[in-house]
Scaffold this active site. Structure first.
Site, PDB file in Angstrom:
ATOM      1  CG  ASP A  52     -51.763   2.820  31.688  1.00  0.00           C
ATOM      2  OD1 ASP A  52     -52.389   3.881  31.865  1.00  0.00           O
ATOM      3  OD2 ASP A  52     -51.348   2.451  30.576  1.00  0.00           O
ATOM      4  CE  LYS A  85     -53.621   3.616  28.422  1.00  0.00           C
ATOM      5  NZ  LYS A  85     -52.155   3.710  28.210  1.00  0.00           N
ATOM      6  N   GLY A 127     -37.898  11.124  32.267  1.00  0.00           N
ATOM      7  CA  GLY A 127     -39.304  11.522  32.345  1.00  0.00           C
ATOM      8  C   GLY A 127     -40.242  10.614  31.565  1.00  0.00           C
ATOM      9  N   GLY A 148     -48.289  11.253  25.698  1.00  0.00           N
ATOM     10  CA  GLY A 148     -47.659  12.545  25.415  1.00  0.00           C
ATOM     11  C   GLY A 148     -48.710  13.618  25.243  1.00  0.00           C
ATOM     12  CB  ILE A 170     -53.902   5.329  17.977  1.00  0.00           C
ATOM     13  CG1 ILE A 170     -52.411   5.393  18.302  1.00  0.00           C
ATOM     14  CG2 ILE A 170     -54.165   4.441  16.778  1.00  0.00           C
ATOM     15  CD1 ILE A 170     -51.851   4.050  18.772  1.00  0.00           C
ATOM     16  N   GLY A 207     -53.739   6.894  23.301  1.00  0.00           N
ATOM     17  CA  GLY A 207     -53.342   8.287  23.076  1.00  0.00           C
ATOM     18  C   GLY A 207     -53.965   8.873  21.819  1.00  0.00           C
ATOM     19  CD  GLU A 212     -46.881   8.658  36.312  1.00  0.00           C
ATOM     20  OE1 GLU A 212     -47.246   8.907  37.476  1.00  0.00           O
ATOM     21  OE2 GLU A 212     -47.658   8.370  35.390  1.00  0.00           O
ATOM     22  CB  VAL A 227     -57.853   3.159  24.756  1.00  0.00           C
ATOM     23  CG1 VAL A 227     -57.080   1.893  24.387  1.00  0.00           C
ATOM     24  CG2 VAL A 227     -58.814   2.885  25.897  1.00  0.00           C
TER      25      VAL A 227
END
Lengths: 326, 326
Positions: free
Chosen positions: B201, B205, B187, B302, B136, B134, B190, B132
């Protein structure tokens, strides 16, 4: 349920807030952690003040040895403020293998090596989340979840009083003196505001952050520091015309020559994430070589937010005690 | 120096980022933690792709048992994505007493009780910071430094693709279809964007956050979820006229009837701290009864930001292994 005995040094505003939050959320903490946290002794001269909470008078002592020498006490919470006698009390507690939690930025900044090394040597834990950014979980993040990063830069708004003053000056077009007086009347600024308005409070906090983020020790007195007392209405207007706001920033960055840090009023472009941080809020902006830009934002002071950080540290230590006793 | 052997499941974008960040910051991690972290085996079919890193071909395997059954492996990093076989692999590893780190929100959201209970029963640690937000450090903060709080509300921007699309639609007055197409070409989205743009998504989370923040289990499929594919230029303009921006928000709050949660495009007043969160950034706003308002902001996806969280979890577990082996 694992019982943890806590000795509390100081029952001022933050101490009282910590006591209240522990009672308010006792059922929640017991349910989620299986910990029974009990403040069993309190070092405090003023036992008569009405704090809006019921405290067994038998818990009060005026002798620090009743806490520091008591083998039944697992964790000492230090909320006296000021470098001494707080540092000596923490040092004594750590030497006795007691775990220590503190909100005291002046003591931690002045005696960082002594305290961290004494803790390490004696198998004791020292935690000081509340010393920087009040309730915002900065230190915990830097020392745990972000530990895989090398950091290049930090920028922080770390003092609520000065951020409140600058916000009011900007939004209401008023002078420094006028806003400071109002802040003092409302209790947002102290009768002697020097430590806040001249940036010394921020320098203490920046010293701690630089130790953790860059692994370098810079004493607060060695950080070039300018406060907000010289900021005029004209400065605010000039910033406004340039599309900026003035914030009292703690800054540190690393380049080929080493780590540089300073505390000073800074013109920030209004697009910068820190430009919008209002009133008594604090925020920290960090740049790591894996995580990239990161910002934390929240209440940087006040009894309850500070208590959140103090008790978060206490729970963290208590969980370790519980696990080790298995 | 304590050596920790790691088995890596999956060397896609996130796995490659994790490998790279570990090599890039190896000296820093060794110096600050005293840990020698070694990825010794990698489950990956594609051993030929040029990933821009040198990997000993002997580390690759196509048999998960080479990692899950190897008593020399201390920590398994799961970066396969998708509910299966990732969940089964993690379950097997935890049953064998191996510690597990994952970035897999779908697997953690679907099998939260199974995985957390299996970890608990077998004395293994399960960490999923990267699942959840990334890079952070949200989950770590909620479960440690903020543990003394009862929370009443959370609001999050938890998907970078949709936030990028909405930001571009707002700033450049372009249609959903046009911006999505560009995001796919760059990019940022998707080829099949359904999971992102329909909000699934984010629902995964939010399910994880609700478990941690409110102690309640709500499966992703049971969270009312609306994505951004129906947002028109007219919607964005209407919001603008009302002084608002549209953000895809994950929301949860507790009232007398229990915990409510949903994912939906929401008109946010431009004054709200979340209104300014741009492009591919993520942010989480929380309200606790001690800490009050709190916000975290950073890169929500990322390879490098996600690797920061994965390796933060790995270092946390490795420190525990080191301490216990003393």
């Amino acid at each position: 349920m694992k019982r943890i005995n806590i000795g509390l040094l100081g029952l001022g505003n933050i101490g009282t807030g910590t006591y209240k939050v522990l009672e308010m959320n006792r059922a929640h903490i017991e349910k989620t952690t299986g910990l029974n946290l009990e403040i069993t002794k309190i070092l405090e001269i003023d036992t008569e003040r009405d704090r809006g909470i019921a405290i067994d008078p038998g818990k009060f002592t005026q002798d620090p040895r009743d806490i520091l020498d008591d083998p039944g006490i697992d964790i000492v919470i230090e909320l006296l403020g000021g470098i001494e006698p707080a540092s000596s009390f923490m040092h004594t507690a750590l030497k006795a293998g007691k775990h220590v939690v503190t909100a005291n930025k002046a003591a931690v900044a002045a005696n960082f090596e002594l305290l961290t090394e004494t803790a390490e040597k004696n198998g004791a834990l020292l935690r000081y989340e509340a010393s920087v950014g009040g309730g915002i979980p900065l230190i915990n993040a830097i020392t745990t979840a972000l530990a895989a990063n090398e950091f290049s830069e930090l920028l922080g708004i770390l003092n609520g009083t000065t951020n409140y003053i600058l916000t009011k000056m900007t939004e209401e077009d008023r002078s420094y003196e006028e806003v400071l007086k109002e802040a003092q009347e409302k209790g947002f600024a102290e009768a002697d505001p020097t430590g806040d308005v001249e940036g010394y409070d921020v320098a203490n906090k920046l010293s701690i952050l630089v130790s953790l983020v860059f692994g370098e020790r810079v004493l607060p007195d060695d950080i070039p520091t300018t406060g907000v007392s010289g900021i005029t209405k004209a400065d605010i207007e000039n910033a406004e015309e340039a599309g900026c706001v003035i914030k009292l920033l703690a800054s540190a960055f690393r380049d080929d020559e080493g780590v540089h840090c300073f505390v000073q009023p800074t013109m920030l472009n209004k697009q910068h994430p820190l430009a919008d941080v209002p009133g008594e809020f604090n925020a920290l902006f960090l740049k790591g070589n894996a995580v990239d830009d990161l910002m934390f934002y929240g209440k940087g002071a006040g009894p309850f937010p500070t208590a959140s950080a103090v008790l978060g540290d206490v729970i963290g230590i208590a969980k370790e005690i519980k696990r080790e006793s298995k």
